[in-house]
Write an enzyme that holds these catalytic residues in place. Structure first.
Site, short mmCIF file in Angstrom:
data_model
loop_
_atom_site.label_atom_id
_atom_site.label_comp_id
_atom_site.label_asym_id
_atom_site.label_seq_id
_atom_site.Cartn_x
_atom_site.Cartn_y
_atom_site.Cartn_z
N ASN A 8 0.86 -1.19 0.00
CA ASN A 8 0.00 0.00 0.00
C ASN A 8 0.90 1.25 0.00
O ASN A 8 1.73 1.41 0.89
CB ASN A 8 -0.89 -0.04 1.26
CG ASN A 8 -1.83 1.14 1.34
OD1 ASN A 8 -1.43 2.27 1.09
ND2 ASN A 8 -3.07 0.90 1.69
N HIS A 11 0.87 6.29 1.69
CA HIS A 11 1.66 7.21 2.53
C HIS A 11 2.71 7.97 1.74
O HIS A 11 3.18 9.01 2.19
CB HIS A 11 2.24 6.46 3.73
CG HIS A 11 1.14 5.96 4.61
ND1 HIS A 11 0.39 6.80 5.39
CD2 HIS A 11 0.60 4.72 4.74
CE1 HIS A 11 -0.55 6.10 5.99
NE2 HIS A 11 -0.44 4.83 5.62
N ARG A 19 3.35 18.84 1.25
CA ARG A 19 4.08 20.01 0.79
C ARG A 19 3.51 20.57 -0.51
O ARG A 19 4.07 21.49 -1.07
CB ARG A 19 5.55 19.62 0.54
CG ARG A 19 6.36 19.47 1.80
CD ARG A 19 6.72 20.82 2.41
NE ARG A 19 7.70 21.49 1.61
CZ ARG A 19 9.01 21.48 1.84
NH1 ARG A 19 9.48 20.83 2.86
NH2 ARG A 19 9.84 22.12 1.06
N HIS A 44 -5.67 3.60 -1.90
CA HIS A 44 -7.01 3.94 -1.39
C HIS A 44 -7.37 5.32 -1.93
O HIS A 44 -6.75 6.31 -1.56
CB HIS A 44 -6.95 3.93 0.14
CG HIS A 44 -8.27 4.18 0.81
ND1 HIS A 44 -8.43 4.10 2.18
CD2 HIS A 44 -9.48 4.50 0.32
CE1 HIS A 44 -9.69 4.37 2.48
NE2 HIS A 44 -10.35 4.63 1.37
N ARG A 46 -9.57 8.00 -1.46
CA ARG A 46 -10.55 8.46 -0.48
C ARG A 46 -11.44 9.53 -1.08
O ARG A 46 -11.05 10.24 -2.00
CB ARG A 46 -9.83 9.02 0.76
CG ARG A 46 -9.10 7.97 1.58
CD ARG A 46 -8.59 8.58 2.87
NE ARG A 46 -9.68 8.85 3.78
CZ ARG A 46 -9.99 8.10 4.84
NH1 ARG A 46 -9.27 7.04 5.14
NH2 ARG A 46 -10.99 8.42 5.61
N ARG A 50 -7.33 12.81 0.19
CA ARG A 50 -6.28 13.33 1.07
C ARG A 50 -4.89 12.79 0.72
O ARG A 50 -3.90 13.39 1.06
CB ARG A 50 -6.61 13.09 2.53
CG ARG A 50 -6.47 11.67 2.98
CD ARG A 50 -6.52 11.56 4.48
NE ARG A 50 -7.84 11.77 5.02
CZ ARG A 50 -8.30 11.16 6.10
NH1 ARG A 50 -7.52 10.34 6.77
NH2 ARG A 50 -9.51 11.36 6.54
N HIS A 51 -4.83 11.60 0.11
CA HIS A 51 -3.50 11.14 -0.33
C HIS A 51 -3.51 10.80 -1.82
O HIS A 51 -3.10 11.61 -2.63
CB HIS A 51 -2.93 10.02 0.57
CG HIS A 51 -3.90 9.00 1.08
ND1 HIS A 51 -4.66 8.22 0.26
CD2 HIS A 51 -4.21 8.64 2.35
CE1 HIS A 51 -5.38 7.41 0.99
NE2 HIS A 51 -5.16 7.64 2.26
N GLU A 71 -8.74 0.42 -3.15
CA GLU A 71 -9.64 0.48 -1.99
C GLU A 71 -10.54 1.69 -2.15
O GLU A 71 -10.06 2.80 -2.41
CB GLU A 71 -8.84 0.64 -0.70
CG GLU A 71 -7.99 -0.56 -0.36
CD GLU A 71 -7.14 -0.30 0.86
OE1 GLU A 71 -7.19 0.80 1.44
OE2 GLU A 71 -6.39 -1.20 1.23
N THR A 102 -8.41 3.97 8.30
CA THR A 102 -9.62 3.14 8.33
C THR A 102 -9.73 2.45 9.69
O THR A 102 -8.95 1.57 10.03
CB THR A 102 -9.56 2.09 7.19
OG1 THR A 102 -9.03 2.72 6.04
CG2 THR A 102 -10.93 1.55 6.89
N GLU A 152 -11.10 -9.22 3.53
CA GLU A 152 -9.84 -8.79 4.15
C GLU A 152 -10.14 -8.48 5.61
O GLU A 152 -10.99 -7.64 5.91
CB GLU A 152 -9.27 -7.56 3.44
CG GLU A 152 -7.96 -7.10 4.10
CD GLU A 152 -7.16 -6.16 3.22
OE1 GLU A 152 -7.19 -6.30 1.99
OE2 GLU A 152 -6.49 -5.30 3.80
N HIS A 193 -3.84 -4.00 7.88
CA HIS A 193 -3.91 -2.85 8.79
C HIS A 193 -2.99 -3.02 10.00
O HIS A 193 -3.14 -3.95 10.78
CB HIS A 193 -5.32 -2.54 9.28
CG HIS A 193 -5.46 -1.08 9.58
ND1 HIS A 193 -5.97 -0.18 8.67
CD2 HIS A 193 -5.08 -0.36 10.65
CE1 HIS A 193 -5.93 1.02 9.20
NE2 HIS A 193 -5.38 0.95 10.38
N GLY A 194 -2.07 -2.09 10.09
CA GLY A 194 -1.19 -2.04 11.25
C GLY A 194 -0.13 -3.12 11.31
O GLY A 194 0.52 -3.30 12.34
N GLY A 215 1.09 -1.20 4.38
CA GLY A 215 1.51 0.11 3.88
C GLY A 215 2.36 0.90 4.83
O GLY A 215 3.54 1.12 4.61
#
Ligand code: PXP
Length: 240
Positions: A8, A11, A19, A44, A46, A50-51, A71, A102, A152, A193-194, A215
């Site tokens: 993923n 990030h 920036r 993902h 969104r 945002r990313h 995603e 998430t 998942e 996740h995580g 990710g």
């Protein structure tokens, strides 16, 4: 069964957007991940962008040779984008505008008809569908009724407890039992996740899990693997 790693790269886009720059480019991260052995790329898109942004999705889809896992929240806008851009895989995830990441699995009961309809549309377009869910028996049964190809499991709770060595065994058993049932119901089982180096080890003991989508930790660790080379190159430019 060959286990797969989905990388993923959201990030990377987060750093770029912080920036308002054009670097680091998510496409470059996707290509690097592919060259390094990733089995798929996860992004993902969104609702608030945002990313990852729409242009990233288009570029990555065009320029990688491994499957792209998109995603998205189960909304009409996102469904339309998925059908148009044709990623290889779609994973439906819940989305709240104010969350940092998430936070949990989908509410399958509340969104049952919508998810069933959207899943059918994507499958008719030859896109593999996955549902991001809590490792709960009732959610596995509902996923099977929805007709998804994969589930998942949200591993966030397990990973966080495992990192703190706190009551993680119960969460592990939940994951294992949910994975066993999913496999029995002919669902392909994924986890995400995580996940870190440490928490991945016990999760790999659950043999029903086929794919890991990771990710934040990969991008975080990459800083320390790359910092030395980047500083070296900067010093060389200064000294010349
Ligand atoms: N899988 C899903 C469905 C996710 O929403 C996320 C987080 O975006 C991940 C995997 C990756 O989680 P992490 O970045 O914590 O490794």
């Amino acid at each position: 069964m060959k286990k797969r790693l989905g990388v993923n790269i959201d990030h990377v886009a987060t750093i770029r957007n912080a920036r308002g720059e054009v670097y680091p480019e998510p496409l470059r991260a996707a290509v690097t991940a592919e060259r390094s052995g990733a089995d798929s790329i996860t992004i993902h898109l969104r609702e608030d962008r945002r990313h990852i942004i729409d242009a990233d999705l288009k570029k990555i889809k065009r320029n990688i040779n491994i499957p792209l896992n998109l995603e998205i929240a189960p909304t009409r806008e996102m469904l339309k984008i998925a059908v148009r851009q044709r990623p290889d895989y779609v994973c439906f995830v819940p989305e709240k505008r104010t969350e940092v990441t998430t936070e949990g699995g989908l509410n399958l009961r509340r969104n049952f008809s919508l998810l069933k309809k959207f899943t059918r549309i994507l499958k008719n377009n030859k896109i593999r569908v996955s549902l991001f869910i809590e490792p709960k028996i009732s959610d596995v049964k509902l996923s099977s009724k929805i007709g998804t190809d994969c589930v998942e499991f949200h591993t966030g709770k397990f990973c966080s407890l495992y990192a703190r060595k706190k009551n993680y065994k119960n969460e592990f058993i939940k994951l294992k039992n949910a994975a066993i049932l999913a496999k029995k119901l002919f669902l392909e089982v994924h986890a995400g996740h995580g996940i870190t180096y440490k928490s991945l080890k016990p999760i790999t003991k659950i043999k029903e899990i086929h794919e890991y989508n990771i990710g934040h930790f990969i991008v975080s660790e990459a800083i320390f693997h790359g910092l030395k080379n980047v500083i070296f190159t900067m010093k060389k430019i200064i000294q010349n």
